[in-house]
Design a protein around this motif. Structure first.
Motif, mmCIF file in Angstrom:
data_model
loop_
_atom_site.group_PDB
_atom_site.id
_atom_site.type_symbol
_atom_site.label_atom_id
_atom_site.label_comp_id
_atom_site.label_asym_id
_atom_site.label_seq_id
_atom_site.Cartn_x
_atom_site.Cartn_y
_atom_site.Cartn_z
ATOM 1 N N VAL A 111 34.848 7.674 -0.250
ATOM 2 C CA VAL A 111 36.284 7.897 -0.057
ATOM 3 C C VAL A 111 36.594 9.353 -0.396
ATOM 4 O O VAL A 111 36.145 9.858 -1.418
ATOM 5 N N ASN A 113 39.823 12.396 -0.507
ATOM 6 C CA ASN A 113 41.281 12.535 -0.517
ATOM 7 C C ASN A 113 41.666 13.974 -0.822
ATOM 8 O O ASN A 113 40.826 14.766 -1.254
ATOM 9 N N THR A 214 43.303 6.144 -2.330
ATOM 10 C CA THR A 214 41.951 5.961 -2.875
ATOM 11 C C THR A 214 41.767 4.759 -3.801
ATOM 12 O O THR A 214 40.776 4.046 -3.678
ATOM 13 N N GLY A 230 33.469 8.840 -4.633
ATOM 14 C CA GLY A 230 34.803 9.390 -4.354
ATOM 15 C C GLY A 230 34.805 10.900 -4.530
ATOM 16 O O GLY A 230 34.287 11.400 -5.532
#
Ligand code: HPA
Length: 273
Positions: A111, A113, A214, A230
């Motif tokens: 993920v 972001n 997230t 992440g």
């Protein structure tokens, strides 16, 4: 109450029909980070609009395309554009792409972001490996009857972000010449940005970076038994003693500029994942 599993199964069937293999790695990209996806070959593309039961991206910087393709030897399913709570989507809609990945057999989830940095050592354009998160959205994608075929009622959250994937990302960043920071990501509901008092509070509770995404996807990924990596791109740094306005245009511009470095790290990571 909508039962999402049959819907995710149907979406997965639609995607599977167009593929010759099944993706192992899932990737969800953040605001302005569409270009943060590594180059893929033999790609099959889907517009979110053409996927049954998929929502639409409503935010600038989120193209709303799903691509399945090869990075090195791995088949990757990349969602360029995600759904946020602040758009009015509920947690099950936000995490629907993760459930489709789960139905397709994805076991590793990346993920990314765009986030505001609170750690004063951070600078705009830095990339941060998420070591842990704090969910302050007030929402959780696992509320409601548990779908036992998807995962347990009370998933363990003691090791959410996979240590080995984090270490791999650190090694590959070093090899690629990218400094990879580490820290705690706090997820808020948004969309209003943080007040100076909120920034002060978030720093006290241990936040290094803050954003509006997230945590929902990561919780669903953990529930699904996925190993999660992440990465946050720090687009602005918030100092409560010197508050400065942050605009979406700036956030997207800094994210765009950092995206090639993110893509380079991800390409190296996926090759060895
Ligand atoms: N706050 C919340 N989300 C963000 C920020 C921020 O400062 N920057 C980029 N995404």
């Amino acid at each position: 109450m909508i039962r999402y599993k049959p819907l995710a199964e149907e979406t997965a069937r639609h995607i599977r029909r167009k593929l010759s293999g099944l993706p192992e790695v899932g990737l969800i990209t953040g605001t302005g980070l569409g270009a943060g996806v590594p180059e893929m070959s033999a790609t099959v593309d889907f517009d979110y609009r053409d996927l049954p039961h998929f929502s639409r991206s409503t935010v600038a910087g989120h193209p709303g395309r799903l691509s399945v393709g090869r990075v090195a030897d791995r088949l990757v399913m990349a969602c360029k554009g995600r759904f946020h709570l602040y758009e009015g989507y509920d947690p099950l809609e936000v995490t629907f792409p993760i459930r489709v990945m789960q139905e397709l057999g994805v076991s590793r989830l990346i993920v990314t972001n765009a986030a505001g940095g609170l750690n004063p050592d951070f600078a705009p354009g830095d990339i941060m490996q998420i070591r842990d998160h704090i969910n302050l959205t007030g929402a959780n994608p696992l509320c409601g009857p548990n779908e036992n075929r998807w995962g347990p009622r009370f998933p363990d959250m003691s090791r959410v972000y996979d240590g080995e994937l984090g270490a791999l990302a650190q090694r590959k960043a070093t090899a690629t010449g990218v400094t990879l920071r580490q820290g705690v990501y706090t997820g808020l509901r948004g969309p209003s940005l943080e007040t100076p008092a909120e920034v002060r509070f978030l720093k006290i509770i241990g936040t290094d970076a803050v954003g509006f995404s997230t945590v929902m996807e990561t919780i669903a990924g953990v529930h699904a038994g996925m190993r999660v990596l992440g990465l946050s791109t720090i687009t602005n740094v918030n100092d409560p003693d010197r508050p400065a306005p942050a605009t979406l245009e700036e956030i997207v511009a800094v994210a765009n500029a950092a995206a090639p470095r993110l893509a380079a790290v991800l390409e190296a990571v996926i090759a060895e994942i």
